[in-house]
Design a protein around this motif. Structure first.
Motif, short mmCIF file in Angstrom:
data_model
loop_
_atom_site.label_atom_id
_atom_site.label_comp_id
_atom_site.label_asym_id
_atom_site.label_seq_id
_atom_site.Cartn_x
_atom_site.Cartn_y
_atom_site.Cartn_z
N PHE A 1 0.88 -1.07 0.16
CA PHE A 1 -0.02 -0.10 -0.03
C PHE A 1 0.89 1.18 0.06
CE2 PHE A 1 -2.66 -3.38 1.91
CZ PHE A 1 -3.72 -3.47 1.18
N ARG A 2 0.95 1.86 -1.09
CA ARG A 2 1.62 3.03 -1.43
C ARG A 2 0.85 4.08 -1.82
NH1 ARG A 2 6.81 3.16 -4.86
NH2 ARG A 2 5.44 1.97 -6.30
N ASP A 3 -0.53 3.81 -2.10
CA ASP A 3 -1.30 5.06 -2.67
C ASP A 3 -2.76 4.49 -2.20
OD1 ASP A 3 -2.54 7.03 -4.07
OD2 ASP A 3 -0.98 6.68 -5.96
N ARG A 4 -3.70 5.36 -2.75
CA ARG A 4 -5.12 5.01 -2.21
C ARG A 4 -5.67 4.08 -3.09
NH1 ARG A 4 -8.53 10.29 -2.36
NH2 ARG A 4 -7.07 10.91 -0.86
N THR A 5 -5.12 3.74 -4.11
CA THR A 5 -5.47 2.58 -4.86
C THR A 5 -4.31 1.57 -5.24
OG1 THR A 5 -7.08 4.07 -6.11
CG2 THR A 5 -6.70 1.95 -7.23
N ALA A 6 -4.38 0.37 -5.09
CA ALA A 6 -3.29 -0.46 -4.85
C ALA A 6 -3.65 -1.84 -5.63
CB ALA A 6 -2.81 -0.75 -3.68
N ALA A 7 -2.48 -2.58 -6.02
CA ALA A 7 -3.03 -3.90 -6.69
C ALA A 7 -1.54 -4.76 -6.75
CB ALA A 7 -3.43 -3.87 -8.17
N PRO A 8 -1.49 -5.99 -6.86
CA PRO A 8 -0.30 -6.88 -6.83
C PRO A 8 -0.12 -7.19 -8.47
CG PRO A 8 -2.32 -8.28 -6.33
CD PRO A 8 -2.80 -6.73 -6.32
N THR A 9 0.88 -7.61 -8.72
CA THR A 9 1.19 -7.65 -10.09
C THR A 9 0.00 -8.62 -10.68
OG1 THR A 9 3.51 -7.92 -9.64
CG2 THR A 9 2.98 -8.94 -11.81
N VAL A 10 -0.23 -8.41 -12.19
CA VAL A 10 -1.16 -8.98 -12.82
C VAL A 10 -0.85 -9.65 -13.91
CG1 VAL A 10 -3.53 -8.66 -13.79
CG2 VAL A 10 -3.08 -7.74 -11.67
N LEU A 11 -1.15 -10.68 -14.66
CA LEU A 11 -0.93 -11.28 -15.94
C LEU A 11 -2.28 -11.57 -16.73
CD1 LEU A 11 0.48 -13.31 -18.08
CD2 LEU A 11 0.28 -15.12 -16.85
N ILE A 12 -2.16 -10.70 -17.69
CA ILE A 12 -3.34 -10.91 -18.71
C ILE A 12 -3.01 -11.74 -19.96
CG2 ILE A 12 -4.92 -9.56 -20.08
CD1 ILE A 12 -4.93 -7.25 -18.14
N GLY A 13 -3.64 -12.79 -20.14
CA GLY A 13 -3.31 -13.79 -21.24
C GLY A 13 -3.10 -13.37 -22.39
N ARG A 14 -3.83 -12.25 -23.08
CA ARG A 14 -3.36 -11.92 -24.44
C ARG A 14 -4.05 -10.60 -24.73
NH1 ARG A 14 -1.61 -14.40 -29.05
NH2 ARG A 14 -1.37 -16.25 -27.67
N MET A 15 -3.10 -9.79 -24.90
CA MET A 15 -3.34 -8.31 -25.72
C MET A 15 -2.57 -7.94 -26.72
SD MET A 15 -3.57 -6.10 -22.07
CE MET A 15 -3.95 -4.46 -23.13
N THR A 16 -2.93 -7.05 -27.75
CA THR A 16 -2.08 -6.57 -28.82
C THR A 16 -1.18 -5.69 -28.22
OG1 THR A 16 -3.93 -6.90 -30.13
CG2 THR A 16 -2.29 -5.56 -30.89
N VAL A 17 0.22 -5.83 -28.80
CA VAL A 17 1.25 -4.93 -28.66
C VAL A 17 1.57 -4.32 -30.00
CG1 VAL A 17 3.78 -4.54 -28.13
CG2 VAL A 17 2.09 -6.06 -26.74
N ALA A 18 1.43 -3.14 -30.20
CA ALA A 18 1.79 -2.37 -31.45
C ALA A 18 2.96 -1.83 -31.43
CB ALA A 18 0.47 -1.49 -31.81
N GLY A 19 3.96 -2.35 -32.35
CA GLY A 19 5.34 -1.68 -32.60
C GLY A 19 5.66 -1.16 -33.89
N ALA A 20 7.07 -1.85 -34.24
CA ALA A 20 7.45 -1.56 -35.49
C ALA A 20 6.68 -2.37 -36.53
CB ALA A 20 8.84 -2.05 -35.59
#
Length: 387
Positions: free
Chosen positions: A368-387
């Motif tokens: 807890f370092r802020d008024r909203t907090a969370a642990p590390t989260v893994l999301i199974g799939r998202m789009t990463v747009a790069g080169a």
């Protein structure tokens, strides 16, 4: 403070208000920034503020003042009541039912009465120590955007005309460091911070500075990646931003306007999480968190063959109506379960509802370092747009 609020509410009723509430805050704040060992800025402020909201039937008006003299307060009440009489009515306006009000303010130990006793010179020295520790970590730490120390002590009081009156005090202490790393003509900035209610619990400046330097160094040599769909691991601070999106979507104003991707999915009674906003009222949370899960954050990373570990999000590309999500990101590429190299100039995209459904792991590392907090989260799939 409660006596003053009681007088204000009584005068409002005497002037014809059907209901009213009032909020008073007094606070003292100090902040100092040191850059490359030299004092850059020092600020000290003391403020007081009285806000009043009155109702004339379903019509409401609000006013505020920093002048607590009798004449000023009486003028504040008279003007607010006069404005309420000529304001268009709002059928949803009014105070909560008396039965829904808290009966007392619990003792949450939010104040540190002796923690603010340091001299300005000692507070500045904490900032200086944090920055010096970062600069000493590695020769590649060549510059700094500063070390900052701040503390604040405030006292709040609130009263409503139909029965509630309460007050409490809070303290906060923070220290942050923002070093700059350079190598082969490129520069990277990062930082670290700690916030606490008790000064004795504030992390050592040397620890904060060291972490800040390590975070800046690991960004050196950042590159783009090719557009792909992969798992994404959000570090604690970035995962907390996802929790904030939920809070925004379930807020009363968003639902009332039909501007929420969670419209029609809740079916729950209001929790009345209100917050004062100047002289008015808004919706807000003060202690919201995603509870810790069962996975070690290192194991979440190890479970990803190819993916992204996000350490910073950029921009505001979130559509609260549809839940469409698109934000610039900085982080580390995951290769065969290991953090391989830094990446930047990329965008991550998805839809919040689909992202929440695709959560595959939640870490044990909630702090807890802020008024909203969370642990590390893994999301199974998202789009990463790069080169």
């Amino acid at each position: 403070m409660l006596d003053l609020l009681g007088d204000v509410l009584r005068r409002a009723k005497e002037r014809g208000a059907t209901a009213a509430d009032a909020f008073l805050v007094e606070d003292r704040a100090f902040s100092a920034q040191v850059r490359l060992g030299r004092v850059d800025t020092v600020k000290h402020a003391r403020e007081q503020h009285l806000s009043l909201r009155v109702f004339s039937g379903k019509s409401a008006a609000a006013a505020s003042t920093s002048d607590f003299s009798r004449a000023s307060v009486e003028r504040l009440v008279d003007e607010a009541v006069s404005l309420a009489r000529i304001t268009a009515p709002d059928e949803l306006g009014g105070l909560p039912e008396a039965s829904e009000l808290a009966k007392a303010v619990p003792a949450l130990d939010l104040d540190d009465p002796t923690g603010h006793d340091l001299s300005p010179e000692d507070k500045i020295e904490l900032a200086r120590r944090g920055e010096a520790a970062a600069l000493a970590v590695d020769p590649r730490i060549t510059n700094s955007e500063g070390g900052d120390f701040a503390d604040r002590r405030a006292h709040y009081a609130y009263a409503a005309s139909h029965g509630f009156a309460g007050e409490y005090s809070t303290s906060s202490f923070s220290l942050s460091v923002s070093p700059v790393a350079s190598e082969n003509g490129s520069m990277q900035r990062d930082g670290w911070y700690h916030v606490t209610r008790k000064r004795a619990l504030l992390d050592a400046p040397e620890q904060i500075g060291k972490i800040a330097a390590q975070r800046a160094l690991r960004r050196l040599g950042a590159r783009q990646v090719k557009t792909c769909e992969v798992p994404i691991v959000f570090d604690r601070d970035m995962a907390a931003s996802l929790v904030r999106h939920i809070a925004g979507a379930v807020s009363g104003p968003s639902l009332y306007r039909g501007a929420s991707f969670l419209l029609g999915k809740l079916g729950m009674a209001s929790t009345h999480h209100g917050a004062r906003d100047g002289a008015g009222v808004t919706v807000g949370t003060t202690n919201l968190y995603l509870d810790r899960g069962t996975s070690d954050p290192r194991d979440l990373i190890k479970s990803v063959k190819q993916g992204l570990y996000v350490t910073e999000l950029i921009g505001f590309g979130v559509n609260g109506v549809t839940g469409d999500y698109s934000r610039g990101a900085v982080g580390l590429w995951i290769d065969n379960g290991e953090l391989a190299y830094p990446v930047e100039e990329i965008t991550i995209a998805g839809n919040l509802l689909e992202m929440f459904r695709a959560i595959e792991g939640v870490g044990t590392d909630l702090i807890f370092r802020d008024r909203t907090a969370a642990p590390t989260v893994l999301i199974g799939r998202m789009t990463v747009a790069g080169a």
